[in-house]
Enzyme design. Structure first.
Site, PDB file in Angstrom:
ATOM      1  N   ASP A 226      49.307  17.117  -9.505  1.00  0.00           N
ATOM      2  CA  ASP A 226      50.416  18.056  -9.644  1.00  0.00           C
ATOM      3  C   ASP A 226      50.820  18.668  -8.301  1.00  0.00           C
ATOM      4  O   ASP A 226      52.009  18.811  -8.000  1.00  0.00           O
ATOM      5  CB  ASP A 226      50.086  19.152 -10.655  1.00  0.00           C
ATOM      6  CG  ASP A 226      48.673  19.699 -10.493  1.00  0.00           C
ATOM      7  OD1 ASP A 226      48.015  19.396  -9.470  1.00  0.00           O
ATOM      8  OD2 ASP A 226      48.218  20.443 -11.378  1.00  0.00           O
ATOM      9  N   PHE A 227      49.829  19.028  -7.495  1.00  0.00           N
ATOM     10  CA  PHE A 227      50.114  19.604  -6.181  1.00  0.00           C
ATOM     11  C   PHE A 227      50.889  18.623  -5.308  1.00  0.00           C
ATOM     12  O   PHE A 227      51.866  18.994  -4.650  1.00  0.00           O
ATOM     13  CB  PHE A 227      48.810  20.001  -5.490  1.00  0.00           C
ATOM     14  CG  PHE A 227      48.980  20.490  -4.074  1.00  0.00           C
ATOM     15  CD1 PHE A 227      49.341  21.798  -3.818  1.00  0.00           C
ATOM     16  CD2 PHE A 227      48.796  19.634  -2.994  1.00  0.00           C
ATOM     17  CE1 PHE A 227      49.514  22.252  -2.510  1.00  0.00           C
ATOM     18  CE2 PHE A 227      48.953  20.077  -1.692  1.00  0.00           C
ATOM     19  CZ  PHE A 227      49.313  21.386  -1.444  1.00  0.00           C
TER      20      PHE A 227
END
Length: 421
Positions: free
Chosen positions: A246-247
């Site tokens: 996600d990052f």
């Protein structure tokens, strides 16, 4: 010492050093205390808005990727909320890694119950990296027919207008990714209280503060993005080399000149199994991942905790103002507690279902254990996730240690069942 520091004559070098340190620490205390105020104001302005369906403008289609592994008591009801959304055009793509997974029966039963909802069940996967979630979703990603991709974890519920809220955000100019802030549904027991306290106070404070300032803190449990960004980056498979995909999805979005926005509605986590131990292991895993991607968090994150910054602030006011450290610490703790309670009410969008005494016990427990969880997280770079063990490297890359679960062979496509409108 105390006020004598403001008499510059005759001060020793060590006194200058202590004075400078006290000024820095008091400034840090003031800065950290501002987090609550900004988070409360931003949360009150941003969260829990219900969108209105545009009367004329056509809405784009959305492909929803739902990776499934195993079954818990709430899986059926959680997945069913995605069949009941009020949105004109979307498809549900359920991804299951292996034949024989009991989640297959749950997904199939819902597909048969709602034949008018465009849905597919894809069993199998492709090994494109170390991340099991990405490997699981690859077939669904390749089958997705719309330009907007929503990745949604299996333990989430979705309100009827939740998807509309996310789409209206991403349809704004130059927005490439929209994410929901993690929160939790009402659940029984102390573990349920503890999770609500954490996600409604400490986590919400940092999440809202970061988003108000435009800092990347995207959580991938519920986020919608433009497929063109993924394709320009090499496809979803590129992010399979990271556990914290996600990052890096968010970083790729920003690097290509797109904006990231926080949705108005929160991600409603509702897993059927939960406990204090599961909660703490999850916090430890997240802390390890943050430290691997951004090592400065090892030193900065403890300063965001009530006890740590309170003790440092108490020492600084003794050196600067000759105030009582105990009195300052007690006022600091009370102020922090009250602001946490107000923030929880904002994030919860109204009164909480448990008592104020339950909140007090949960709050004290979380505050007293937060630093020990950080120490446990930094003591080892190994992460255990879904019966598998990984070793973190700086930059977010990982290597797997002694895999316990056999992977599906690359390119294998076991089963596909489709029900279309």
């Amino acid at each position: 010492m105390g006020n004598q520091y403001f008499r510059c004559k005759g001060m020793e070098p060590i006194e200058y050093t202590l004075l400078g340190l006290a000024i820095v620490l008091f400034g840090a205390w003031c800065f950290v205390m501002s987090f609550h105020l900004l988070a409360i104001c931003y949360g009150k302005w941003k969260l829990h808005k219900h969108p209105t369906m545009p009367p004329e403008k056509g809405l784009p289609g959305v492909s929803i990727l739902k990776p499934l592994t195993g079954v818990d008591p709430h899986l059926y009801s959680n997945l069913e909320t995605f069949f009941k959304m009020e949105y004109p055009k979307y498809e549900l793509l359920f991804c299951v890694g292996e034949e024989g997974d009991p989640a297959i029966m749950v997904a199939q039963s819902l597909i048969e119950k709602y034949p008018n909802v465009d849905s597919q069940l894809l069993i199998g996967g492709k090994i494109v990296g170390i991340n099991p979630k990405i490997n699981n979703m690859m077939l669904a990603y390749e089958a997705a027919k719309y330009d907007l991709i929503l990745i949604s974890d299996s333990g989430l519920r979705m309100s009827q207008d939740g998807l509309l809220d996310m789409v209206l955000h991403i349809e704004r100019d130059n927005v490439g990714l929209v994410h929901q802030m993690p929160y939790v549904c009402d659940r029984k027991g102390f573990a349920g209280v503890l999770e609500k306290v954490y996600f409604g106070t400490q986590h919400a404070k940092m999440y809202l503060y970061a988003n108000a300032l435009g800092i990347n803190c995207t959580t991938g449990m519920s986020c919608i993005m433009r497929k063109e960004i993924l394709e320009d980056s090499g496809g979803l498979k590129v992010f399979g080399q990271y556990l914290a995909e996600d990052f890096f999805l968010a970083q790729a979005t920003l690097q290509k000149g797109w904006q990231i926005l926080l949705a108005s509605q929160v991600a409603q986590q509702n897993p059927g199994t939960y406990s204090v131990t599961q909660f703490q292991n999850r916090i430890i895993r997240w802390t390890k991942l943050r430290a691997a991607m951004l090592p400065q968090f090892i030193f900065l994150e403890p300063l965001s905790e009530c006890l740590t910054i309170g003790l440092l602030g108490s020492w600084s006011v003794v050196e600067l103002f000759d105030w009582s450290p105990l009195g300052f610490f007690l006022v600091h703790t009370l102020l922090w507690f009250l602001q946490d309670y107000i923030l929880l009410l904002v994030v919860n969008n109204g009164p909480i279902t448990f008592t104020k005494f339950d909140f007090l016990i949960g709050w004290i427990f979380r505050e007293l254990t937060s630093i020990t969880l950080m120490i446990r997280a930094h003591a080892s770079p190994t992460i255990e996730w879904r019966s598998r063990r990984f070793k973190l490297q700086w930059g977010g890359l990982v290597t797997e240690l002694k895999p316990k679960t056999p992977e599906v062979s690359p390119g294998v496509y076991h089963h596909r069942k489709t029900f279309s409108v």
